[in-house]
Design a protein around this motif. Structure first.
Motif, PDB file in Angstrom:
ATOM      1  N   HIS A 174      42.700 -20.035  48.455  1.00 40.50           N
ATOM      2  CA  HIS A 174      42.331 -18.622  48.406  1.00 40.50           C
ATOM      3  C   HIS A 174      42.039 -18.030  49.772  1.00 40.50           C
ATOM      4  N   GLN A 175      41.706 -18.896  50.727  1.00 40.21           N
ATOM      5  CA  GLN A 175      41.444 -18.380  52.080  1.00 40.21           C
ATOM      6  C   GLN A 175      42.735 -17.934  52.755  1.00 40.21           C
ATOM      7  N   THR A 176      43.795 -18.734  52.571  1.00 36.65           N
ATOM      8  CA  THR A 176      45.054 -18.390  53.233  1.00 36.65           C
ATOM      9  C   THR A 176      46.030 -17.709  52.283  1.00 36.65           C
ATOM     10  N   SER A 177      45.672 -17.599  50.986  1.00 39.93           N
ATOM     11  CA  SER A 177      46.552 -17.057  49.950  1.00 39.93           C
ATOM     12  C   SER A 177      47.875 -17.799  49.867  1.00 39.93           C
ATOM     13  N   LYS A 178      47.851 -19.066  50.228  1.00 41.22           N
ATOM     14  CA  LYS A 178      49.079 -19.851  50.164  1.00 41.22           C
ATOM     15  C   LYS A 178      48.986 -20.862  49.029  1.00 41.22           C
ATOM     16  N   ASN A 179      50.129 -21.144  48.437  1.00 45.05           N
ATOM     17  CA  ASN A 179      50.160 -22.173  47.411  1.00 45.05           C
ATOM     18  C   ASN A 179      50.232 -23.543  48.071  1.00 45.05           C
ATOM     19  N   VAL A 180      49.514 -24.491  47.504  1.00 44.75           N
ATOM     20  CA  VAL A 180      49.516 -25.842  48.047  1.00 44.75           C
ATOM     21  C   VAL A 180      50.325 -26.727  47.106  1.00 44.75           C
ATOM     22  N   TYR A 181      51.308 -27.419  47.666  1.00 44.60           N
ATOM     23  CA  TYR A 181      52.184 -28.246  46.846  1.00 44.60           C
ATOM     24  C   TYR A 181      51.982 -29.731  47.101  1.00 44.60           C
ATOM     25  N   ARG A 182      52.160 -30.468  46.034  1.00 40.90           N
ATOM     26  CA  ARG A 182      52.292 -31.907  46.155  1.00 40.90           C
ATOM     27  C   ARG A 182      53.756 -32.238  45.937  1.00 40.90           C
ATOM     28  N   MET A 183      54.204 -33.362  46.458  1.00 41.05           N
ATOM     29  CA  MET A 183      55.593 -33.754  46.246  1.00 41.05           C
ATOM     30  C   MET A 183      55.663 -34.894  45.241  1.00 41.05           C
ATOM     31  N   ASN A 184      56.681 -34.797  44.410  1.00 44.21           N
ATOM     32  CA  ASN A 184      57.006 -35.884  43.500  1.00 44.21           C
ATOM     33  C   ASN A 184      58.321 -36.461  43.996  1.00 44.21           C
ATOM     34  N   ILE A 185      58.311 -37.704  44.422  1.00 42.92           N
ATOM     35  CA  ILE A 185      59.535 -38.285  44.978  1.00 42.92           C
ATOM     36  C   ILE A 185      59.946 -39.470  44.115  1.00 42.92           C
ATOM     37  N   LEU A 186      61.184 -39.411  43.645  1.00 44.62           N
ATOM     38  CA  LEU A 186      61.687 -40.495  42.800  1.00 44.62           C
ATOM     39  C   LEU A 186      62.804 -41.232  43.532  1.00 44.62           C
ATOM     40  N   VAL A 187      62.672 -42.541  43.643  1.00 44.92           N
ATOM     41  CA  VAL A 187      63.754 -43.350  44.201  1.00 44.92           C
ATOM     42  C   VAL A 187      64.126 -44.384  43.150  1.00 44.92           C
ATOM     43  N   LYS A 188      65.336 -44.215  42.620  1.00 44.83           N
ATOM     44  CA  LYS A 188      65.813 -45.151  41.594  1.00 44.83           C
ATOM     45  C   LYS A 188      66.797 -46.101  42.259  1.00 44.83           C
ATOM     46  N   LEU A 189      66.355 -47.338  42.455  1.00 44.43           N
ATOM     47  CA  LEU A 189      67.201 -48.300  43.154  1.00 44.43           C
ATOM     48  C   LEU A 189      68.132 -48.989  42.162  1.00 44.43           C
ATOM     49  N   PRO A 190      69.339 -49.336  42.616  1.00 42.33           N
ATOM     50  CA  PRO A 190      70.247 -50.076  41.738  1.00 42.33           C
ATOM     51  C   PRO A 190      69.679 -51.467  41.453  1.00 42.33           C
ATOM     52  N   ASP A 191      70.226 -52.142  40.446  1.00 43.57           N
ATOM     53  CA  ASP A 191      69.777 -53.512  40.205  1.00 43.57           C
ATOM     54  C   ASP A 191      70.736 -54.522  40.843  1.00 43.57           C
ATOM     55  N   PHE A 192      71.689 -54.026  41.671  1.00 40.33           N
ATOM     56  CA  PHE A 192      72.570 -54.954  42.379  1.00 40.33           C
ATOM     57  C   PHE A 192      72.304 -54.915  43.877  1.00 40.33           C
ATOM     58  N   VAL A 193      72.760 -55.960  44.563  1.00 42.14           N
ATOM     59  CA  VAL A 193      72.654 -56.008  46.018  1.00 42.14           C
ATOM     60  C   VAL A 193      74.062 -56.170  46.596  1.00 42.14           C
ATOM     61  N   LYS A 194      74.153 -56.054  47.901  1.00 40.01           N
ATOM     62  CA  LYS A 194      75.425 -56.228  48.597  1.00 40.01           C
ATOM     63  C   LYS A 194      76.020 -57.595  48.245  1.00 40.01           C
ATOM     64  N   GLY A 195      77.311 -57.605  47.913  1.00 36.71           N
ATOM     65  CA  GLY A 195      77.969 -58.868  47.575  1.00 36.71           C
ATOM     66  C   GLY A 195      78.048 -59.133  46.079  1.00 36.71           C
TER      67      GLY A 195
END
Ligand SMILES: [Zn+2]
Length: 291
Positions: A174-195
């Motif tokens: 309310h002091q700066t009249s700005k919205n404050v955001y949190r980030m939701n970050i999703l990293v879905k890794l494969p179940d395979f590896v190189k090779g």
């Protein structure tokens, strides 16, 4: 000459004009402060000590030789916690990094990798305040959303998979009249590896050659390279078996790991193995030899 008072935090910040500012080394900072009063002084730091506990003060003496005479400058260091470090060990977080993978080994390795990265970013205000176990992964509650995002991208670069970041409105300041955001970050890794060798839903047998934002695959039937988004890939991993080369002329044959008969291989390996050599194969409507 006035005494120099420095209130600092162990994350390499000091309190100056009502703000926490970064410094590189304490010696540089003290030198700068002394030279504000005695320009071009030659400084000698003997027995320079630091406080061990927060709120503790330690008094040091630095000799500063100027043209006219040698000054003894009192330097008082006080250890404190900056506005960010004071939030460590609390409920505070700016971002949740959600890591998912159906393969527990990949999950575990990626978490270990992250822990090392986060420890190295501690001086930039990065720490993890909470970790929650989820059915196929972990949620990490992190103190810095910008760094959390770049760590998410780093994981995708290293292990492949899907990266998604979306802001969530947290509160309105309310002091700066700005919205404050949190980030939701999703990293879905494969179940395979190189090779690893995968079978796609449309029946292609592919070797995983490179992981990253795009996955580079090698088609064992056609001998061609494919680059694809992980999200578009429908697949399952083919199990590798060890077996032996049973014939090299006229065509290459190996022992079928299921019926122990000598069978022709479907693909052309980059390197031709010798008769009797132990080799790795996958089986899908025939046998593929891996080099
Ligand atoms: Zn700090």
């Amino acid at each position: 000459m006035k005494a120099i008072n420095i209130t600092y935090c162990s994350c390499n910040k000091y309190f100056f004009q009502n703000q926490w500012k970064s410094y590189t080394t304490m010696k540089d900072l003290v030198s700068k402060k002394i030279r504000e009063q005695i320009p071009k002084a030659q400084l000698k730091f003997e027995d320079f000590n630091f406080p061990d506990q927060p709120k503790e003060k330690v008094e040091n003496e630095v000799s500063a030789a100027a043209k006219d005479k040698e000054h003894k400058v009192k330097v008082i260091l006080k250890l404190a916690k900056c506005n960010l470090c004071e939030k460590e060990g609390t409920e505070y977080f700016e971002a949740t990094l959600q890591i998912r993978s159906a393969n527990f080994d990949i999950l575990e390795e990626s978490i270990e990798y992250l822990q090392v990265r986060v420890a190295n970013l501690r001086h930039r205000g990065m720490f993890i305040n909470n970790v929650k176990r989820q059915p196929e992964g972990f949620d990490l509650y992190m103190s810095n959303k910008r760094i959390a995002q770049s760590l998410g991208r780093e994981l995708q670069e290293k292990y492949g998979g899907v990266f998604k970041a979306s802001p969530r409105l947290q509160t309105r300041n309310h002091q700066t009249s700005k919205n404050v955001y949190r980030m939701n970050i999703l990293v879905k890794l494969p179940d395979f590896v190189k090779g690893d060798i995968i079978l796609t839903d449309d029946g292609n047998v592919l070797r995983v050659d490179k992981l990253g934002k795009k996955i580079k695959l090698y088609d064992l039937d056609k001998g061609t390279n494919i680059v694809i988004d992980y999200e578009k890939l429908k697949y399952h991993i083919l199990k590798k078996h060890s077996t032996y080369v049973s014939k090299v002329q006229p065509g290459l044959e190996v022992i079928n790991p299921f019926d122990y008969q000598s069978s022709m291989v479907k693909n052309n390996p980059e390197r031709r193995p010798d008769l009797g050599a132990e080799v790795q194969v996958v089986v899908h409507k025939g046998i593929y030899i891996l080099s």
